[in-house]
Design a protein around this motif. Structure first.
Motif, PDB file in Angstrom:
ATOM      1  N   PHE A   1       0.840  -1.202   0.000  1.00  0.00           N
ATOM      2  CA  PHE A   1       0.000   0.000   0.000  1.00  0.00           C
ATOM      3  C   PHE A   1       0.875   1.251   0.000  1.00  0.00           C
ATOM      4  O   PHE A   1       0.619   2.212  -0.734  1.00  0.00           O
ATOM      5  CB  PHE A   1      -0.915  -0.005   1.217  1.00  0.00           C
ATOM      6  N   GLY A   2       1.933   1.246   0.821  1.00  0.00           N
ATOM      7  CA  GLY A   2       2.848   2.378   0.871  1.00  0.00           C
ATOM      8  C   GLY A   2       3.549   2.617  -0.449  1.00  0.00           C
ATOM      9  O   GLY A   2       3.766   3.763  -0.856  1.00  0.00           O
TER      10      GLY A   2
ATOM     11  N   ALA B   1      12.223  -1.232   3.607  1.00  0.00           N
ATOM     12  CA  ALA B   1      12.634   0.110   3.198  1.00  0.00           C
ATOM     13  C   ALA B   1      11.419   0.960   2.845  1.00  0.00           C
ATOM     14  O   ALA B   1      11.340   2.138   3.222  1.00  0.00           O
ATOM     15  CB  ALA B   1      13.588   0.027   2.015  1.00  0.00           C
ATOM     16  N   VAL B   2      10.478   0.384   2.129  1.00  0.00           N
ATOM     17  CA  VAL B   2       9.249   1.103   1.760  1.00  0.00           C
ATOM     18  C   VAL B   2       8.457   1.466   2.998  1.00  0.00           C
ATOM     19  O   VAL B   2       7.940   2.594   3.124  1.00  0.00           O
ATOM     20  CB  VAL B   2       8.388   0.253   0.805  1.00  0.00           C
TER      21      VAL B   2
ATOM     22  N   PHE C   1       6.496   5.756   6.500  1.00  0.00           N
ATOM     23  CA  PHE C   1       6.334   6.347   7.823  1.00  0.00           C
ATOM     24  C   PHE C   1       7.001   7.718   7.887  1.00  0.00           C
ATOM     25  O   PHE C   1       6.415   8.693   8.368  1.00  0.00           O
ATOM     26  CB  PHE C   1       6.936   5.410   8.877  1.00  0.00           C
ATOM     27  N   LEU C   2       8.228   7.816   7.375  1.00  0.00           N
ATOM     28  CA  LEU C   2       8.955   9.080   7.410  1.00  0.00           C
ATOM     29  C   LEU C   2       8.280  10.157   6.563  1.00  0.00           C
ATOM     30  O   LEU C   2       8.375  11.351   6.876  1.00  0.00           O
ATOM     31  CB  LEU C   2      10.395   8.868   6.917  1.00  0.00           C
ATOM     32  N   SER C   3       7.579   9.735   5.507  1.00  0.00           N
ATOM     33  CA  SER C   3       6.928  10.714   4.626  1.00  0.00           C
ATOM     34  C   SER C   3       5.821  11.477   5.341  1.00  0.00           C
ATOM     35  O   SER C   3       5.418  12.554   4.897  1.00  0.00           O
ATOM     36  CB  SER C   3       6.366  10.015   3.382  1.00  0.00           C
TER      37      SER C   3
ATOM     38  N   LEU D   1       9.929  14.853   1.857  1.00  0.00           N
ATOM     39  CA  LEU D   1      10.898  14.054   1.126  1.00  0.00           C
ATOM     40  C   LEU D   1      11.499  14.890   0.001  1.00  0.00           C
ATOM     41  O   LEU D   1      10.879  15.855  -0.470  1.00  0.00           O
ATOM     42  CB  LEU D   1      10.220  12.806   0.547  1.00  0.00           C
ATOM     43  N   PRO D   2      12.706  14.541  -0.461  1.00  0.00           N
ATOM     44  CA  PRO D   2      13.382  15.344  -1.494  1.00  0.00           C
ATOM     45  C   PRO D   2      12.831  15.127  -2.905  1.00  0.00           C
ATOM     46  O   PRO D   2      13.575  14.867  -3.847  1.00  0.00           O
ATOM     47  CB  PRO D   2      14.832  14.874  -1.377  1.00  0.00           C
TER      48      PRO D   2
END
Length: 263
Positions: free
Chosen positions: A118-119, A245-246, A251-253, A258-259
């Motif tokens: 989903f991410g 990693a995804v 989560f971080l997004s 994000l760049p």
């Protein structure tokens, strides 16, 4: 290259080439093509999880879990809030019915698999194909660097009881490879220095995912999750690092920009 430790190199390279073409076309195309690739991969991974943790191979339930996983992910895109979370958990809940090895592990890992899929689609929809290329590139380069350096130099094992072939030399090489990918994306995109620290962090997350998959296989007594991908084992064997990693990037997004400019 003819020694025993390199005997799987040729099928790995050939299969990786095929996957790179199929995946590259889907990532660049986006839309339905990319969604079908993710759904197909999800079905294969959940089928493998059900197979290796079930009481016997070739069960109809494993196929049913694969179908349910696809339906659940589609439904998550149609609803929101708590109901969406129920759909994300539904395959893991159904996996608890009947005989099952490592119930808690299967429950959590099943959720991680479908949540990462989903991410992946959410990241592609929000930030475009560049974020997926970056993710795949850093995970792939980290894996390749770790494979060649680890098998060439050897040295101290990271966790020999779980993954006898994983060495610290290969692990560090994977971080360096990921940093290189981050530098490349920074140079060509120049949207932020986040590339420089996010890349090795996500590579580390991927390595954790690889170790988790190795631990799972060792716990249930199998070498590979399946033989669907010659030279790589199964879909879980190939995408275990990408899954984690995804999940971390998703989560971080929600915590930081994000760049990527987005779409």
């Amino acid at each position: 290259m003819t020694s025993e430790k390199w005997q799987d190199l040729r099928p790995r390279v050939l299969m990786a080439f095929v996957m790179a073409i199929v995946g590259g076309v889907a990532v660049l195309s986006g839309g339905l093509t990319f969604k079908l690739l993710v759904l197909g991969s999800l079905a294969a991974m959940m089928w493998e999880l059900a197979e290796i943790t079930g009481p016997k191979a070739g069960s109809k339930k494993a196929f049913a879990i694969a179908v349910l996983s696809v339906v659940s992910l589609i439904m998550v895109g149609e609803v929101s809030g708590p109901i969406a979370m129920l759909w994300l958990f539904s395959p893991s809940l159904v996996l608890q019915i009947g005989p099952r090895k490592l119930r808690l592990w299967v429950f959590l890992y099943g959720f991680i698999i479908i949540a990462s899929c989903f991410g992946l689609m959410a990241l592609r929809n929000k930030f475009g194909f560049e974020v997926i290329l970056w993710l795949v590139a850093l995970v792939a380069v980290s894996d390749i660097a770790g494979y060649f350096v680890g098998r060439s130099l050897g040295g101290v094992k990271v966790w020999p009881k779980v993954s006898p072939k994983k060495t610290w030399s290969g692990t560090v090489a994977g971080w360096i490879g990921a940093i290189f990918v981050g530098l490349v994306f920074f140079w060509i995109g120049a949207e932020g220095y986040e590339f420089l620290w996010l890349s090795p962090l996500l590579a580390l997350s991927g390595q954790v995912g690889d170790m988790v998959q190795s631990a799972l296989k060792r716990a249930v007594g199998v070498k590979d999750s399946s033989n669907l991908l010659p030279g790589h084992g199964g879909f879980l064997d190939r995408f275990d690092a990408l899954i984690f990693a995804v999940l971390l990037l998703s989560f971080l997004s929600h915590l930081m920009p994000l760049p990527f400019s987005g779409v």
